[in-house]
Design a protein around this motif. Structure first.
Motif, PDB file in Angstrom:
ATOM      1  N   HIS A   1       0.865  -1.174   0.000  1.00 61.47           N
ATOM      2  CA  HIS A   1       0.000   0.000   0.000  1.00 61.47           C
ATOM      3  C   HIS A   1       0.900   1.222   0.000  1.00 61.47           C
ATOM      4  O   HIS A   1       1.977   1.193   0.607  1.00 61.47           O
ATOM      5  CB  HIS A   1      -0.916   0.041   1.234  1.00 61.47           C
ATOM      6  CG  HIS A   1      -2.088  -0.863   1.114  1.00 61.47           C
ATOM      7  ND1 HIS A   1      -2.063  -2.189   1.510  1.00 61.47           N
ATOM      8  CD2 HIS A   1      -3.332  -0.631   0.615  1.00 61.47           C
ATOM      9  CE1 HIS A   1      -3.241  -2.731   1.267  1.00 61.47           C
ATOM     10  NE2 HIS A   1      -4.026  -1.817   0.723  1.00 61.47           N
TER      11      HIS A   1
ATOM     12  N   CYS B   1       0.640   5.350   0.816  1.00 57.70           N
ATOM     13  CA  CYS B   1      -0.161   6.455   1.334  1.00 57.70           C
ATOM     14  C   CYS B   1       0.597   7.737   1.043  1.00 57.70           C
ATOM     15  O   CYS B   1       1.681   7.967   1.604  1.00 57.70           O
ATOM     16  CB  CYS B   1      -0.381   6.304   2.838  1.00 57.70           C
ATOM     17  SG  CYS B   1      -1.248   4.794   3.281  1.00 57.70           S
TER      18      CYS B   1
ATOM     19  N   TRP C   1     -14.704  -4.653  -2.202  1.00 57.85           N
ATOM     20  CA  TRP C   1     -14.828  -3.271  -1.719  1.00 57.85           C
ATOM     21  C   TRP C   1     -15.233  -2.309  -2.841  1.00 57.85           C
ATOM     22  O   TRP C   1     -14.793  -1.162  -2.885  1.00 57.85           O
ATOM     23  CB  TRP C   1     -13.543  -2.784  -1.047  1.00 57.85           C
ATOM     24  CG  TRP C   1     -13.010  -3.685   0.009  1.00 57.85           C
ATOM     25  CD1 TRP C   1     -11.840  -4.391  -0.042  1.00 57.85           C
ATOM     26  CD2 TRP C   1     -13.586  -4.003   1.287  1.00 57.85           C
ATOM     27  NE1 TRP C   1     -11.664  -5.116   1.108  1.00 57.85           N
ATOM     28  CE2 TRP C   1     -12.719  -4.896   1.938  1.00 57.85           C
ATOM     29  CE3 TRP C   1     -14.771  -3.621   1.934  1.00 57.85           C
ATOM     30  CZ2 TRP C   1     -12.996  -5.415   3.201  1.00 57.85           C
ATOM     31  CZ3 TRP C   1     -15.032  -4.129   3.182  1.00 57.85           C
ATOM     32  CH2 TRP C   1     -14.148  -5.018   3.808  1.00 57.85           C
TER      33      TRP C   1
ATOM     34  N   ASP D   1     -10.533   4.223  -0.446  1.00 60.20           N
ATOM     35  CA  ASP D   1      -9.408   3.430   0.031  1.00 60.20           C
ATOM     36  C   ASP D   1      -8.185   4.332   0.181  1.00 60.20           C
ATOM     37  O   ASP D   1      -8.208   5.503  -0.212  1.00 60.20           O
ATOM     38  CB  ASP D   1      -9.126   2.306  -0.980  1.00 60.20           C
ATOM     39  CG  ASP D   1      -8.236   1.181  -0.454  1.00 60.20           C
ATOM     40  OD1 ASP D   1      -7.762   1.259   0.688  1.00 60.20           O
ATOM     41  OD2 ASP D   1      -8.014   0.223  -1.217  1.00 60.20           O
TER      42      ASP D   1
ATOM     43  N   ASP E   1       2.150  -7.174   4.081  1.00 59.23           N
ATOM     44  CA  ASP E   1       1.715  -5.942   3.435  1.00 59.23           C
ATOM     45  C   ASP E   1       2.684  -4.839   3.823  1.00 59.23           C
ATOM     46  O   ASP E   1       2.712  -4.414   4.971  1.00 59.23           O
ATOM     47  CB  ASP E   1       0.293  -5.620   3.906  1.00 59.23           C
ATOM     48  CG  ASP E   1      -0.323  -4.411   3.229  1.00 59.23           C
ATOM     49  OD1 ASP E   1       0.368  -3.673   2.506  1.00 59.23           O
ATOM     50  OD2 ASP E   1      -1.535  -4.207   3.452  1.00 59.23           O
TER      51      ASP E   1
ATOM     52  N   ILE F   1     -15.245   6.034   7.311  1.00 59.51           N
ATOM     53  CA  ILE F   1     -15.270   4.657   7.821  1.00 59.51           C
ATOM     54  C   ILE F   1     -16.575   4.422   8.564  1.00 59.51           C
ATOM     55  O   ILE F   1     -17.259   3.421   8.367  1.00 59.51           O
ATOM     56  CB  ILE F   1     -14.047   4.376   8.719  1.00 59.51           C
ATOM     57  CG1 ILE F   1     -12.768   4.310   7.879  1.00 59.51           C
ATOM     58  CG2 ILE F   1     -14.239   3.075   9.510  1.00 59.51           C
ATOM     59  CD1 ILE F   1     -11.477   4.271   8.690  1.00 59.51           C
TER      60      ILE F   1
ATOM     61  N   TYR G   1     -10.958  -0.115   7.599  1.00 59.90           N
ATOM     62  CA  TYR G   1      -9.681  -0.318   8.281  1.00 59.90           C
ATOM     63  C   TYR G   1      -9.868   0.018   9.758  1.00 59.90           C
ATOM     64  O   TYR G   1     -10.733   0.830  10.122  1.00 59.90           O
ATOM     65  CB  TYR G   1      -8.605   0.620   7.714  1.00 59.90           C
ATOM     66  CG  TYR G   1      -8.195   0.316   6.299  1.00 59.90           C
ATOM     67  CD1 TYR G   1      -7.324  -0.727   6.017  1.00 59.90           C
ATOM     68  CD2 TYR G   1      -8.655   1.089   5.233  1.00 59.90           C
ATOM     69  CE1 TYR G   1      -6.924  -0.998   4.714  1.00 59.90           C
ATOM     70  CE2 TYR G   1      -8.257   0.830   3.936  1.00 59.90           C
ATOM     71  CZ  TYR G   1      -7.401  -0.212   3.685  1.00 59.90           C
ATOM     72  OH  TYR G   1      -7.011  -0.472   2.392  1.00 59.90           O
ATOM     73  N   ASN G   2      -9.037  -0.573  10.608  1.00 55.36           N
ATOM     74  CA  ASN G   2      -9.021  -0.168  12.005  1.00 55.36           C
ATOM     75  C   ASN G   2      -8.599   1.289  12.078  1.00 55.36           C
ATOM     76  O   ASN G   2      -7.619   1.689  11.445  1.00 55.36           O
ATOM     77  CB  ASN G   2      -8.030  -1.023  12.808  1.00 55.36           C
ATOM     78  CG  ASN G   2      -8.544  -2.420  13.029  1.00 55.36           C
ATOM     79  OD1 ASN G   2      -9.650  -2.613  13.508  1.00 55.36           O
ATOM     80  ND2 ASN G   2      -7.735  -3.414  12.674  1.00 55.36           N
ATOM     81  N   LYS G   3      -9.333   2.069  12.837  1.00 55.03           N
ATOM     82  CA  LYS G   3      -9.000   3.490  12.946  1.00 55.03           C
ATOM     83  C   LYS G   3      -7.602   3.692  13.533  1.00 55.03           C
ATOM     84  O   LYS G   3      -6.926   4.664  13.214  1.00 55.03           O
ATOM     85  CB  LYS G   3     -10.047   4.231  13.768  1.00 55.03           C
ATOM     86  CG  LYS G   3     -11.353   4.400  13.036  1.00 55.03           C
ATOM     87  CD  LYS G   3     -12.327   5.189  13.869  1.00 55.03           C
ATOM     88  CE  LYS G   3     -13.666   5.313  13.175  1.00 55.03           C
ATOM     89  NZ  LYS G   3     -14.637   6.044  14.002  1.00 55.03           N
TER      90      LYS G   3
ATOM     91  N   LEU H   1      -5.027   1.986  12.783  1.00 60.20           N
ATOM     92  CA  LEU H   1      -4.107   1.916  11.652  1.00 60.20           C
ATOM     93  C   LEU H   1      -4.071   3.260  10.928  1.00 60.20           C
ATOM     94  O   LEU H   1      -2.993   3.762  10.597  1.00 60.20           O
ATOM     95  CB  LEU H   1      -4.500   0.805  10.677  1.00 60.20           C
ATOM     96  CG  LEU H   1      -3.682   0.781   9.379  1.00 60.20           C
ATOM     97  CD1 LEU H   1      -2.207   0.485   9.653  1.00 60.20           C
ATOM     98  CD2 LEU H   1      -4.264  -0.211   8.389  1.00 60.20           C
ATOM     99  N   ILE H   2      -5.229   3.835  10.677  1.00 60.82           N
ATOM    100  CA  ILE H   2      -5.291   5.142  10.005  1.00 60.82           C
ATOM    101  C   ILE H   2      -4.517   6.175  10.826  1.00 60.82           C
ATOM    102  O   ILE H   2      -3.728   6.957  10.291  1.00 60.82           O
ATOM    103  CB  ILE H   2      -6.756   5.583   9.775  1.00 60.82           C
ATOM    104  CG1 ILE H   2      -7.514   4.562   8.914  1.00 60.82           C
ATOM    105  CG2 ILE H   2      -6.808   6.992   9.181  1.00 60.82           C
ATOM    106  CD1 ILE H   2      -6.981   4.349   7.510  1.00 60.82           C
TER     107      ILE H   2
END
Length: 178
Positions: free
Chosen positions: A35, A37, A57, A62, A109, A145, A153-155, A157-158
């Motif tokens: 990924h 970002c 999805w 994303d 990942d 989300i 995604y788990n917040k 992680l964000i």
């Protein structure tokens, strides 16, 4: 032609084996996904909306880019290739390393957090994958989300991705002497 993935052992060493995309990953073998970002100087993340006909999805927002490494890719070349394919943007990751690696059942990942000023009006979105892009701050992504517009995604992680957009490592300050 079928997409092939390199297979790795638990120590992330290539086994010399490949697997055709869509086939089950054999026990004790793993594949690599990436990924990317992209963050701007205002602290926002470039996010993409998946096409409504994209499997998995569909129609959801994303992270900037994600995808599987193909046979012969390194994490870096996979990340650079996916950004070019999905957004039409040439991203050089020379002298950079992934911000973190997350292991999952059949692979790992690598997540790259980079700061770039990207003019989104100049991007050439890959029709098969991406319908739209925009800049979003952390609170907007959290809200998306919650509303079901963004991949769940788990917040935490964000939160971590936004933290890694401005720093490396896990400490909040340097070592102090007692």
């Amino acid at each position: 032609m079928a997409e092939l993935w390199d297979l790795y052992n638990e120590d992330r060493e290539k086994t010399g084996q490949t697997l055709e995309r869509g086939k089950p990953v054999p026990e004790g073998r793993y594949h690599m996904v990436i990924h990317v970002c992209v963050f701007d100087d205002a602290g926002r993340m470039l996010i993409q909306q998946r096409q409504p006909f994209k499997e998995g999805w569909s129609n959801m927002w994303d992270l900037t880019v994600g995808g599987s490494a193909v046979a012969g890719d390194t994490s870096r070349t996979a990340a650079e290739r996916e950004v070019l394919e999905e957004l039409g943007y040439t991203l050089s990751l020379e002298n950079e390393r992934p911000s973190l690696t997350i292991n999952f059942d059949v692979g790992f990942d690598d997540i790259w957090c980079v700061k770039r000023e990207v003019d989104i009006s100049s991007l050439k979105l890959q029709y098969e994958e991406v319908q739209a892009v925009k800049w979003a701050d952390k609170e907007e992504i959290f809200s998306m989300i919650d509303s079901g517009e963004f991949i769940p995604y788990n917040k935490s992680l964000i939160e971590l991705l936004f933290l890694f957009s401005t720093q490396r490592g896990t400490h909040t300050r340097g070592e102090t002497k007692g």
